[in-house]
Write a protein that holds these residues in place. Structure first.
Motif, PDB file in Angstrom:
ATOM      1  N   PRO A  14       0.780  -1.106  -0.156  1.00  7.35           N
ATOM      2  CA  PRO A  14       0.053   0.027   0.068  1.00  7.35           C
ATOM      3  C   PRO A  14       0.815   1.141  -0.070  1.00  7.35           C
ATOM      4  O   PRO A  14       0.606   2.349  -0.588  1.00  7.35           O
ATOM      5  N   SER A  15       1.911   1.235   0.828  1.00  8.01           N
ATOM      6  CA  SER A  15       2.676   2.342   0.721  1.00  8.01           C
ATOM      7  C   SER A  15       3.488   2.776  -0.811  1.00  8.01           C
ATOM      8  O   SER A  15       3.725   3.847  -1.179  1.00  8.01           O
ATOM      9  N   VAL A  16       3.643   1.843  -1.339  1.00 11.67           N
ATOM     10  CA  VAL A  16       4.097   1.882  -2.777  1.00 11.67           C
ATOM     11  C   VAL A  16       3.111   2.548  -3.700  1.00 11.67           C
ATOM     12  O   VAL A  16       3.323   3.268  -4.438  1.00 11.67           O
ATOM     13  N   ARG A  17       1.893   1.989  -3.641  1.00 14.64           N
ATOM     14  CA  ARG A  17       0.859   2.472  -4.302  1.00 14.64           C
ATOM     15  C   ARG A  17       0.491   3.864  -3.983  1.00 14.64           C
ATOM     16  O   ARG A  17       0.265   4.658  -4.727  1.00 14.64           O
ATOM     17  N   ASP A  18       0.574   4.319  -2.673  1.00 16.16           N
ATOM     18  CA  ASP A  18       0.296   5.698  -2.423  1.00 16.16           C
ATOM     19  C   ASP A  18       1.334   6.545  -2.892  1.00 16.16           C
ATOM     20  O   ASP A  18       0.834   7.536  -3.279  1.00 16.16           O
TER      21      ASP A  18
END
Length: 88
Positions: A14-18
């Motif tokens: 999720p941090s990469v997607r954000d």
């Protein structure tokens, strides 16, 4: 004429997607377009590295001289090309 598209699926943290979403937002494109453009740019760059190269003038002169030089017949290579392949 419509062009078919192909799907590419990936899972990311999720941090990469954000981070990707934040950058896409700054570019005013959606995540798919952003990822596609980034991947395509990187792919072009990698392919160019394999095909294109730049030499300084002196190095280019040496390279060009070698390309124009009389070719040499290497007996070992001549023998190799005249042999039958083991699978033939």
């Amino acid at each position: 004429m419509t062009t078919k598209t192909a799907s590419i699926n990936m899972r990311v943290l999720p941090s990469v997607r954000d981070i990707i979403d934040a950058a896409a937002s700054l570019k005013k494109v959606d995540r798919t377009v952003f990822i596609q453009q980034a991947a395509l740019n990187e792919a072009h760059s990698i392919l160019a590295e394999q095909r294109d190269f730049v030499l300084e003038a002196k190095a280019f002169e040496a390279f060009d001289t070698e390309l124009r030089a009389e070719h040499q017949t290497l007996e070992g290579m001549k023998d190799l090309f005249n042999r039958r392949a083991p699978w033939e």
